[in-house]
Write an enzyme that holds these catalytic residues in place. Sequence first.
Site, PDB file in Angstrom:
ATOM      1  N   ARG A   1       0.945  -1.400   0.121  1.00  0.00           N
ATOM      2  CA  ARG A   1      -0.190  -0.033   0.032  1.00  0.00           C
ATOM      3  C   ARG A   1       0.698   0.992   0.084  1.00  0.00           C
ATOM      4  O   ARG A   1       1.024   1.864  -0.989  1.00  0.00           O
ATOM      5  CB  ARG A   1      -1.062   0.012   1.088  1.00  0.00           C
ATOM      6  CG  ARG A   1      -2.271   0.797   0.927  1.00  0.00           C
ATOM      7  CD  ARG A   1      -2.114   2.350   1.369  1.00  0.00           C
ATOM      8  NE  ARG A   1      -1.167   2.421   2.672  1.00  0.00           N
ATOM      9  CZ  ARG A   1      -0.661   3.931   3.137  1.00  0.00           C
ATOM     10  NH1 ARG A   1      -0.522   4.655   2.434  1.00  0.00           N
ATOM     11  NH2 ARG A   1      -0.189   3.770   4.363  1.00  0.00           N
ATOM     12  N   ASP A   2       1.508   1.560   1.096  1.00  0.00           N
ATOM     13  CA  ASP A   2       2.375   2.958   1.227  1.00  0.00           C
ATOM     14  C   ASP A   2       3.482   2.839   0.284  1.00  0.00           C
ATOM     15  O   ASP A   2       3.631   3.877  -0.449  1.00  0.00           O
ATOM     16  CB  ASP A   2       2.915   2.866   2.609  1.00  0.00           C
ATOM     17  CG  ASP A   2       3.410   4.075   3.091  1.00  0.00           C
ATOM     18  OD1 ASP A   2       4.138   4.405   4.035  1.00  0.00           O
ATOM     19  OD2 ASP A   2       3.424   5.302   2.067  1.00  0.00           O
TER      20      ASP A   2
ATOM     21  N   HIS B   1       7.072   4.192  12.417  1.00  0.00           N
ATOM     22  CA  HIS B   1       6.969   4.202  10.664  1.00  0.00           C
ATOM     23  C   HIS B   1       7.896   4.991  10.340  1.00  0.00           C
ATOM     24  O   HIS B   1       7.671   6.232  10.199  1.00  0.00           O
ATOM     25  CB  HIS B   1       5.495   4.377  10.511  1.00  0.00           C
ATOM     26  CG  HIS B   1       5.311   4.319   8.887  1.00  0.00           C
ATOM     27  ND1 HIS B   1       4.285   3.523   8.419  1.00  0.00           N
ATOM     28  CD2 HIS B   1       5.903   5.165   7.791  1.00  0.00           C
ATOM     29  CE1 HIS B   1       4.499   3.622   7.001  1.00  0.00           C
ATOM     30  NE2 HIS B   1       5.184   4.553   6.792  1.00  0.00           N
TER      31      HIS B   1
ATOM     32  N   HIS C   1      10.910   6.830   7.934  1.00  0.00           N
ATOM     33  CA  HIS C   1      11.380   6.781   6.528  1.00  0.00           C
ATOM     34  C   HIS C   1      12.974   6.880   6.630  1.00  0.00           C
ATOM     35  O   HIS C   1      13.665   7.492   7.436  1.00  0.00           O
ATOM     36  CB  HIS C   1      10.799   8.022   5.973  1.00  0.00           C
ATOM     37  CG  HIS C   1       9.473   7.733   5.472  1.00  0.00           C
ATOM     38  ND1 HIS C   1       8.669   8.507   4.541  1.00  0.00           N
ATOM     39  CD2 HIS C   1       8.692   6.524   5.665  1.00  0.00           C
ATOM     40  CE1 HIS C   1       7.590   7.876   4.161  1.00  0.00           C
ATOM     41  NE2 HIS C   1       7.321   6.720   4.990  1.00  0.00           N
TER      42      HIS C   1
ATOM     43  N   CYS D   1      10.472   8.974  -1.391  1.00  0.00           N
ATOM     44  CA  CYS D   1       9.729  10.319  -0.693  1.00  0.00           C
ATOM     45  C   CYS D   1       9.223  11.467  -1.698  1.00  0.00           C
ATOM     46  O   CYS D   1       9.923  11.433  -2.631  1.00  0.00           O
ATOM     47  CB  CYS D   1      10.991  10.890  -0.091  1.00  0.00           C
ATOM     48  SG  CYS D   1      10.270  12.430   0.943  1.00  0.00           S
TER      49      CYS D   1
END
Lengths: 344, 313
Positions: free
Chosen positions: A51-52, A243, A245, A276
Amino acid sequence: MGNIPTAVKHCLSYENLMRESFWLQQPLRENKWPELHKFPEFVKIVEVGPRDGLQNEKEMVPTEIKIQLIDMLSQTGLPVIEVTSFVSSKWVAQMADHTEVLKGINKSPHVRYPVLTPNIQGFQAAVDAGASEVAVFGSASETFSRKNINCSVEESMQRFERVISAARQACIPVRGYVSCVLGCPYEGQVQPAQVTKVAKRLHELGCYEVSLGDTTGMGTAGSMAAMLRAVMAEVPVSALAVHCHDTYGQALANVLTALQMGVSVVDSSVAGLGGCPYAEGASGNVSTEDVVYMLHGLGIQTGVDLTKVIEAGDFICRALNRPTNSKVSQATSRSQPSFKEIYE
Amino acid sequence: MFECLNLEVSLCGTKPLPEKVKIVEVGPRDGLQNEKTIVPAEVKIRLIDMLSEAGLPVIEATSFVSPKWVPQMADQEEVMSGIHRKPGVTYPVLTPNLKGYRAAVKAGAKEVAIFGAASELFSQRNINCSVEESLERFEEVMKAAMQEGVAVRGYVSCVLGCPYEGSVSPSRVAEVARRLYSMGCYEVSLGDTVGVGTPGGMAEMLQAVTREVPVHALAVHCHDTYGQALANILVALQNGVSVVDASVAGLGGCPYAQGASGNVATEDVVYMLHGLGIHTGVDLPKLMDAGSYICRSLNRRTNSKVAQASCKL
């Protein structure tokens, strides 16, 4: 993370970085490491690649590839795999096939398959398609909320309240996300108190777990520790996830910090899928392979078979025609002698 | 995989984080040495000068090893005489033996570095002799250096794993580190040569080594081949280490895994340290300029994520 109607392709030149993110040059006044817990024995990995990850990939991926990816991930031991997003395809074209994907995957009895539901319409569609868990996305930054989902943080909470209420009636668990916990591409610095307010609200509304997202990847171990210290005063650590990055290469150090403070749920994305959207060419999600490698090296159980995750990562990277973002995957694909031979 | 002992205390660290960390920049030597493209002396000199301007306190300039083995370092004398030495900055050079040491001193070196290994097989394959033989060679260098007032830094390779032997025992690392320290090295840099180490292994290894060598004389040299470098460095800081080796733009791939990354990028380390409120004296924008310069010269992308995010590709 979250829906991004208009990606901000703002190239953070280093001058801008230093100018706009002035707090990066200011040392934290309090240079004390917070109270530390024992390392968790088990860490639950929440796989957000399908998904992400895919949501932030330029290349459109056919439905059958998404399904195959999720089916491969279901065989790796990952306990939670975020499948798709029931958001309007007008906003997120990559997720237009949400119903088809959710209905098409081979659901393993040992795995949970949450889907994103930004509002009650999305929730209804998700339930109709067979969803048994959903997720909602809040933001610690007011500007990010407005630019990302076109409403204020308060308005978004009201939307989520309706989703959570409907979910409760349908006995469907809801996971909450908070974006921009360590910095915002528009507002810059984000105070731990802002994060705490939103995390607490989501938890009180009924989210069984709240995932704290360093959306821009700007956070470091110091700001992670400070933010967690604030949030943990209001939300039990057992209900928290991180979560991270890897846009500035800080993700594993930030995950480690979170573990040292008692967090035992970590989100990651196979092959580090999902660049990103705020910095052209920069990386985004931390890769599941690298996280699992670290956790296993620490003696922490995850239930995950690293070799199988690497295979799933290889598969999706071939389909996307792009190299993996995972360093473990890069190192093990061509090492002489092989990693397997020496270390397993 | 690795045995996991009761690591909570050492892993989480009982010491506060250091207020200052000394960064040892190894890009011009360790970095370039592992890059395929041969870079002319003037580019190396310019790189080192830019790094000096970026505030790095130690910059490893070159290696006095036979050009037959390491052609990239063939211009060692030209580089040494060409660089602009900034006051307050030291420019150590590698010297694998007495011959290299003599050439280094003649070329103006005031500090040298010697390389031992924690793994017997690695020593044999890398420098064609046993660990014991290598330490005897270094003792010769040490003796000469002490007489001439030249400082010596020691390196230990394969501290968290060896590409040939597999796992490496912490006690073996401690033994080699102790030998280097007691023969006169002012500092011993512990290198995770293949980048396989994880924070648990790092803490365990440091626990063993600090029983033999005081922590203020230790440095960590982490490779990012498996993405673990920053996490490993963080744990090292939590265990009292305050010297970190890094390579601008993450120069220097891993020679043991084709296409894999090697040295951790100085930019990413500095970003983390500054975010922790730790003082390094480094100017990150100027450092990124140096990284961007050498990547253009090498015609390759940076390995630094901070640089990528800031569009300094």
